[in-house]
Scaffold this active site. Structure first.
Site, PDB file in Angstrom:
ATOM      1  N   SER A  14       0.813  -1.224   0.000  1.00 21.26           N
ATOM      2  CA  SER A  14       0.000   0.000   0.000  1.00 21.26           C
ATOM      3  C   SER A  14       0.849   1.277   0.000  1.00 21.26           C
ATOM      4  O   SER A  14       1.746   1.436   0.829  1.00 21.26           O
ATOM      5  CB  SER A  14      -0.909   0.004   1.236  1.00 21.26           C
ATOM      6  OG  SER A  14      -1.597   1.233   1.270  1.00 21.26           O
ATOM      7  N   SER A  16      -0.759   4.180   0.304  1.00 25.89           N
ATOM      8  CA  SER A  16      -1.612   5.172   0.971  1.00 25.89           C
ATOM      9  C   SER A  16      -0.874   5.934   2.084  1.00 25.89           C
ATOM     10  O   SER A  16      -0.998   7.161   2.155  1.00 25.89           O
ATOM     11  CB  SER A  16      -2.875   4.511   1.535  1.00 25.89           C
ATOM     12  OG  SER A  16      -3.718   4.177   0.470  1.00 25.89           O
ATOM     13  N   THR A  59      -8.914  -1.156   3.184  1.00 23.99           N
ATOM     14  CA  THR A  59      -8.686  -1.810   1.901  1.00 23.99           C
ATOM     15  C   THR A  59      -8.901  -3.319   2.037  1.00 23.99           C
ATOM     16  O   THR A  59      -9.392  -3.791   3.078  1.00 23.99           O
ATOM     17  CB  THR A  59      -7.291  -1.422   1.338  1.00 23.99           C
ATOM     18  OG1 THR A  59      -7.187  -1.926   0.007  1.00 23.99           O
ATOM     19  CG2 THR A  59      -6.143  -1.961   2.177  1.00 23.99           C
ATOM     20  N   LYS A  63     -13.428  -4.014   3.271  1.00 17.69           N
ATOM     21  CA  LYS A  63     -14.341  -2.912   2.916  1.00 17.69           C
ATOM     22  C   LYS A  63     -15.807  -3.239   3.234  1.00 17.69           C
ATOM     23  O   LYS A  63     -16.566  -2.369   3.635  1.00 17.69           O
ATOM     24  CB  LYS A  63     -14.208  -2.559   1.436  1.00 17.69           C
ATOM     25  CG  LYS A  63     -12.870  -1.908   1.094  1.00 17.69           C
ATOM     26  CD  LYS A  63     -12.789  -1.527  -0.361  1.00 17.69           C
ATOM     27  CE  LYS A  63     -11.389  -1.073  -0.720  1.00 17.69           C
ATOM     28  NZ  LYS A  63     -11.231  -0.669  -2.112  1.00 17.69           N
ATOM     29  N   ALA A 121     -16.951  -9.139 -10.733  1.00 15.85           N
ATOM     30  CA  ALA A 121     -18.138  -8.966  -9.897  1.00 15.85           C
ATOM     31  C   ALA A 121     -17.765  -8.888  -8.416  1.00 15.85           C
ATOM     32  O   ALA A 121     -18.530  -9.282  -7.545  1.00 15.85           O
ATOM     33  CB  ALA A 121     -19.114 -10.115 -10.153  1.00 15.85           C
ATOM     34  N   GLY A 122     -16.568  -8.370  -8.142  1.00 19.05           N
ATOM     35  CA  GLY A 122     -16.132  -8.207  -6.751  1.00 19.05           C
ATOM     36  C   GLY A 122     -16.490  -6.821  -6.228  1.00 19.05           C
ATOM     37  O   GLY A 122     -17.314  -6.113  -6.816  1.00 19.05           O
ATOM     38  N   TYR A 206      -2.888  -0.940 -11.259  1.00 15.33           N
ATOM     39  CA  TYR A 206      -2.007   0.208 -11.501  1.00 15.33           C
ATOM     40  C   TYR A 206      -0.532  -0.129 -11.371  1.00 15.33           C
ATOM     41  O   TYR A 206       0.321   0.684 -11.678  1.00 15.33           O
ATOM     42  CB  TYR A 206      -2.355   1.358 -10.539  1.00 15.33           C
ATOM     43  CG  TYR A 206      -2.443   0.941  -9.097  1.00 15.33           C
ATOM     44  CD1 TYR A 206      -1.328   0.904  -8.295  1.00 15.33           C
ATOM     45  CD2 TYR A 206      -3.669   0.541  -8.554  1.00 15.33           C
ATOM     46  CE1 TYR A 206      -1.417   0.491  -6.975  1.00 15.33           C
ATOM     47  CE2 TYR A 206      -3.770   0.136  -7.237  1.00 15.33           C
ATOM     48  CZ  TYR A 206      -2.641   0.110  -6.453  1.00 15.33           C
ATOM     49  OH  TYR A 206      -2.737  -0.305  -5.169  1.00 15.33           O
TER      50      TYR A 206
HETATM   51  P1  NDP Z   1     -12.432  -9.305  -5.614  1.00 13.50           P
HETATM   52  O1  NDP Z   1     -11.626 -10.420  -5.100  1.00 13.50           O
HETATM   53  O2  NDP Z   1     -13.524  -8.752  -4.761  1.00 13.50           O
HETATM   54  O3  NDP Z   1     -13.072  -9.655  -7.077  1.00 13.50           O
HETATM   55  C1  NDP Z   1     -12.371 -10.356  -7.977  1.00 13.50           C
HETATM   56  C2  NDP Z   1     -13.243 -10.544  -9.261  1.00 13.50           C
HETATM   57  O4  NDP Z   1     -12.331 -10.849 -10.274  1.00 13.50           O
HETATM   58  C3  NDP Z   1     -14.243 -11.689  -9.199  1.00 13.50           C
HETATM   59  O5  NDP Z   1     -15.376 -11.321  -9.926  1.00 13.50           O
HETATM   60  C4  NDP Z   1     -13.493 -12.846  -9.871  1.00 13.50           C
HETATM   61  O6  NDP Z   1     -14.338 -13.754 -10.558  1.00 13.50           O
HETATM   62  C5  NDP Z   1     -12.671 -12.086 -10.880  1.00 13.50           C
HETATM   63  N1  NDP Z   1     -11.384 -12.743 -11.216  1.00 13.50           N
HETATM   64  C6  NDP Z   1     -10.330 -12.958 -10.401  1.00 13.50           C
HETATM   65  N2  NDP Z   1      -9.326 -13.530 -11.099  1.00 13.50           N
HETATM   66  C7  NDP Z   1      -9.757 -13.672 -12.369  1.00 13.50           C
HETATM   67  C8  NDP Z   1      -9.172 -14.210 -13.557  1.00 13.50           C
HETATM   68  N3  NDP Z   1      -7.917 -14.701 -13.578  1.00 13.50           N
HETATM   69  N4  NDP Z   1      -9.908 -14.168 -14.695  1.00 13.50           N
HETATM   70  C9  NDP Z   1     -11.151 -13.650 -14.695  1.00 13.50           C
HETATM   71  N5  NDP Z   1     -11.781 -13.153 -13.605  1.00 13.50           N
HETATM   72  C10 NDP Z   1     -11.081 -13.169 -12.444  1.00 13.50           C
HETATM   73  O7  NDP Z   1     -11.378  -8.163  -5.929  1.00 13.50           O
HETATM   74  P2  NDP Z   1     -11.548  -6.598  -5.772  1.00 13.50           P
HETATM   75  O8  NDP Z   1     -12.759  -6.146  -6.492  1.00 13.50           O
HETATM   76  O9  NDP Z   1     -11.423  -6.230  -4.345  1.00 13.50           O
HETATM   77  O10 NDP Z   1     -10.231  -6.050  -6.500  1.00 13.50           O
HETATM   78  C11 NDP Z   1      -9.984  -6.331  -7.848  1.00 13.50           C
HETATM   79  C12 NDP Z   1      -8.773  -5.544  -8.357  1.00 13.50           C
HETATM   80  O11 NDP Z   1      -8.993  -4.144  -8.222  1.00 13.50           O
HETATM   81  C13 NDP Z   1      -7.464  -5.838  -7.623  1.00 13.50           C
HETATM   82  O12 NDP Z   1      -6.473  -6.079  -8.622  1.00 13.50           O
HETATM   83  C14 NDP Z   1      -7.172  -4.564  -6.868  1.00 13.50           C
HETATM   84  O13 NDP Z   1      -5.777  -4.349  -6.732  1.00 13.50           O
HETATM   85  C15 NDP Z   1      -7.798  -3.527  -7.789  1.00 13.50           C
HETATM   86  N6  NDP Z   1      -8.166  -2.261  -7.106  1.00 13.50           N
HETATM   87  C16 NDP Z   1      -7.705  -1.052  -7.605  1.00 13.50           C
HETATM   88  C17 NDP Z   1      -8.061   0.142  -6.992  1.00 13.50           C
HETATM   89  C18 NDP Z   1      -7.522   1.446  -7.515  1.00 13.50           C
HETATM   90  O14 NDP Z   1      -7.657   2.462  -6.813  1.00 13.50           O
HETATM   91  N7  NDP Z   1      -6.955   1.496  -8.694  1.00 13.50           N
HETATM   92  C19 NDP Z   1      -8.952   0.188  -5.816  1.00 13.50           C
HETATM   93  C20 NDP Z   1      -9.418  -1.125  -5.394  1.00 13.50           C
HETATM   94  C21 NDP Z   1      -9.027  -2.282  -6.039  1.00 13.50           C
HETATM   95  P3  NDP Z   1     -15.088 -14.983  -9.793  1.00 13.50           P
HETATM   96  O15 NDP Z   1     -16.319 -14.377  -9.170  1.00 13.50           O
HETATM   97  O16 NDP Z   1     -15.399 -15.925 -10.903  1.00 13.50           O
HETATM   98  O17 NDP Z   1     -14.114 -15.524  -8.789  1.00 13.50           O
END
Ligand code: NDP
Length: 260
Positions: A14, A16, A59, A63, A121-122, A206
């Site tokens: 991080s 931050s 983070t 969250k 979908a996270g 990023y």
């Molecule tokens: P989550 O773990 O909540 O969600 C992950 C999602 O990605 C799920 O839908 C999962 O699918 C899918 N996924 C994971 N790996 C793969 C793959 N290899 N191929 C296809 N789909 C995949 O993660 P977050 O939403 O918390 O974070 C996601 C990204 O966002 C991270 O890389 C994080 O670093 C980045 N981020 C950037 C920020 C910024 O300020 N720029 C802020 C916050 C996050 P399934 O449901 O099928 O498992």
């Protein structure tokens, strides 16, 4: 002297603390911003008050659990059901989501948009989808598997098996595909025709040039990574820590130093 921290696990990556420390220093404000690796997210509120904090960022992976522990939720965080910024007001914890408006600030030059595809979908997908929806953009979701799509009842959603390429203004990758591997966020046979039809693309990652952004580059599409989203969510959070009375441009200038 004000006290701030970031809660998460792990936190080694991080930046931050660096962003916020630059802002405190350059705006001549008395305060410190530390990091706190928290394993048990259910202890977040208790830890916040034990540490006598004035504000905090949250983070991965806390969250959503932070949202549940807030006494009051403000703004778009109510729809997203996840917070990344906490403020102490009297004995209460107030929760905000600055990822969503931070993302919108980072794509200012892509606006207006009518139709967007969000891949993933996270938690991040939820923040960005609701940010766009509130701006009047029609959003569709594409995810590898079906499970998490149940959290996207306000949107049309597809899995890789049910999706057919169509013309979107922007394609946004919110998955971590490409972060520690060379994966695309969806099969190339779906992604390539969809990207060819799109005006723009965006990847929340990023740290590096992802295969998704490289594909956009090959197709000569304007694209952005998540660096400015990270910057602006920090700027907005920092201003909330100080009752929104600071100059955003000055915070931005100070925090930008953390990326050099
Ligand atoms: P989550 O773990 O909540 O969600 C992950 C999602 O990605 C799920 O839908 C999962 O699918 C899918 N996924 C994971 N790996 C793969 C793959 N290899 N191929 C296809 N789909 C995949 O993660 P977050 O939403 O918390 O974070 C996601 C990204 O966002 C991270 O890389 C994080 O670093 C980045 N981020 C950037 C920020 C910024 O300020 N720029 C802020 C916050 C996050 P399934 O449901 O099928 O498992």
């Amino acid at each position: 002297m004000k006290h701030f921290t970031i809660f998460g696990n792990p936190l080694s990556h991080s930046i931050s603390p660096l962003m916020h420390t630059y802002a405190l220093k350059d705006l001549n404000l008395k305060g410190e911003y530390l990091k706190h690796e928290l394993i048990d997210g259910t202890k977040l509120k208790e830890t916040f008050f034990d540490l006598s904090l004035d504000g905090a960022n949250v983070t991965i992976p806390h969250k959503e659990i932070a949202y549940k522990q807030c006494d009051e939720i403000k703004g778009v965080a109510k729809s997203i059901k996840a917070v990344n910024t906490l403020i102490k007001r009297d004995k209460n914890l107030i929760g905000y989501n600055t990822d969503a408006p931070g993302f919108l600030m980072s794509i200012q030059d892509f606006l207006p948009l009518d139709f967007a595809l969000v891949i993933g979908a996270g938690g991040t997908a939820k923040a960005l989808s609701y940010a766009l929806l509130k701006k009047g953009v029609c959003v569709e979701i594409l995810n590898r598997s079906e499970g998490r799509l149940k959290d996207f009842k306000d949107f049309s959603s597809f899995t890789w098996d049910t999706f057919s390429p169509k013309k979107y203004d922007i394609i946004i990758n919110t998955t971590s595909a490409g972060l520690h591997d060379n994966d695309l966020p969806a099969p190339k046979k779906l992604l390539l025709p969809t990207l060819k039809l799109a005006k723009y693309s965006f990847d929340v990652i990023y740290h590096k040039q992802t295969p998704f952004n490289l594909l956009s580059k090959e197709l000569d599409k304007p694209f952005k990574d998540g660096k400015n989203m990270l910057l602006y969510q920090g700027v907005l959070a920092f201003n909330l820590f100080f009752d929104n009375r600071l100059n955003e441009s000055l915070i931005t200038k100070a925090m930008q130093k953390a990326f050099n």
